[in-house]
Design a protein around this motif. Sequence first.
Motif, mmCIF file in Angstrom:
data_model
loop_
_atom_site.group_PDB
_atom_site.id
_atom_site.type_symbol
_atom_site.label_atom_id
_atom_site.label_comp_id
_atom_site.label_asym_id
_atom_site.label_seq_id
_atom_site.Cartn_x
_atom_site.Cartn_y
_atom_site.Cartn_z
ATOM 1 N N SER A 150 10.008 0.327 -7.859
ATOM 2 C CA SER A 150 9.715 0.787 -9.227
ATOM 3 C C SER A 150 9.878 2.319 -9.074
ATOM 4 N N ARG A 154 9.843 -12.045 -13.620
ATOM 5 C CA ARG A 154 10.997 -11.613 -14.258
ATOM 6 C C ARG A 154 11.243 -10.128 -14.884
ATOM 7 N N LEU A 188 16.293 -2.789 -17.039
ATOM 8 C CA LEU A 188 16.723 -2.503 -15.578
ATOM 9 C C LEU A 188 17.964 -1.705 -15.773
ATOM 10 N N VAL A 230 16.930 1.993 -17.279
ATOM 11 C CA VAL A 230 16.099 2.598 -16.470
ATOM 12 C C VAL A 230 16.873 3.139 -15.205
ATOM 13 N N ARG A 264 18.138 7.177 -14.621
ATOM 14 C CA ARG A 264 17.716 7.927 -13.562
ATOM 15 C C ARG A 264 18.885 8.459 -12.769
#
Lengths: 238, 238
Positions: B153, B182, B188, B191, B195
Amino acid sequence: MSNTNTPPGPRERDTSHITGHEVLAGVVQVRQGSLKALLWQRARPPHPNRWALPGGRLGPDETVESSIRRQLAEKVDVRELTHVEQLAVFSSPGRVPDKRIVATAFLGLIPCDTDPELPDDTAWHPVEALPETAFDHEEILLAGRERLRSKLSYTNIGFALAPPKFTVSELRDLYSAALGYRVSATNLQRVLSRRGALEATGETVAAGPSGGRPPALFRFTSRDLQITDRFAVLRPPA
Amino acid sequence: MSNTNTPPGPRERDTSHITGHEVLAGVVQVRQGSLKALLWQRARPPHPNRWALPGGRLGPDETVESSIRRQLAEKVDVRELTHVEQLAVFSSPGRVPDKRIVATAFLGLIPCDTDPELPDDTAWHPVEALPETAFDHEEILLAGRERLRSKLSYTNIGFALAPPKFTVSELRDLYSAALGYRVSATNLQRVLSRRGALEATGETVAAGPSGGRPPALFRFTSRDLQITDRFAVLRPPA
DNA sequence: ACACGTTTTCGATCCTAAGACGAAAACCCT
DNA sequence: AGGGTTTTCGTCTTAGGATCGAAAACGTGT
């Protein structure tokens, strides 16, 4: 060859590398506006006069957790230890001269409203200006400070440093001391409240000598470590 | 009494509770759509036929980190181990019968595109349906899975499970397998990209047999563990 | 008593990041 | 060429934290 690396059976051949094991704790507390660590001054070699972390040998019938609590009881009242957690293992072969001792390091927290009686050789030292420390104890302590700092961000671990009731300003000073930079009282209030970590007691306390609105008293809703769930970024289906 | 808890000097009186130390690793990999752990089947007592984590005794001149890498080299090619980190110390006095052995547990990760050759007694087992395990190894493995899940995470640790290049769908399947639920490929992608953990290679690969737009290949920008900085909630003055 | 400084507290607004959803893109096959 | 599939991109929504300023509640000095 796959069986060479097993916890061996009753009949044993090689005990040469059986190592001693110790437990050590970086016990910290916020006092006088800065983060202080509990250290005791060694009298005997190795490293005489240097300052060391509390701890000691692991006993035969203890876990490392029960051992560190037992050893710390010799320094401070255990009930004052509001939080203890494993940090890491330190195992450099040369970390203790002439011996092979693996250390399990812990982080211990004490609320700022308690002032434990200490043995004569024991004192609080500011973490940002440590005296000469024994062995690798400075490294351990700094690792503990890092752990504390990150957990202040994403857990309610402040409860372990704070008194039962406190004003937001006191809490801000506490967080500032532990984190090493000023935090906003407003945001601290709102962030911890929104997470459900903080609640008002309803009481207020008299204003300070320079006047000002009398602050309200708050408390942490829980004394158990709770991790902010929103840090699961890729969330499970609610 | 303050000197009873010191790493003792050359002359020693009490060696009765010198304990053995072992290192163990929960080595996991995503294969066939689920998280698998590397286990070997014990031949001799204690716990014959049960499945155990790779590991072994700590050598006299090793740190726990170098020891676990040495021991794992007997099972898998070390270069395939993309990430190894300390998990915790397991030290219940009864965790190994008739002996006192403290274990430092590690989490090890292997990318899903490698298929190491294994010794005969060693095999992959799904973490969610483990066979009968020896000692406290199941507990260690589950602790490792939790560590992996939370680090997925808030770090870029996916690089240690993923091949050098991959499509977003492949990455989603990987994360889904490791997390146990899932996750959305769209989010995904966004994010991890935001980052700065993910970047497009520019290449695309042919579409699958059932058609569809040919997916683009991505890679992790770094193969070093990086923690998302936004998790410093009470942020320092930038 | 009243104005002023001080400190705390609360509310309004802005910003950033993640989740959800649907449309568009780019392929396959028939 | 058309329908089905998968990927990709953009937009909308939501939520939590940051910033700012006003209001509250107290002291002090004149």
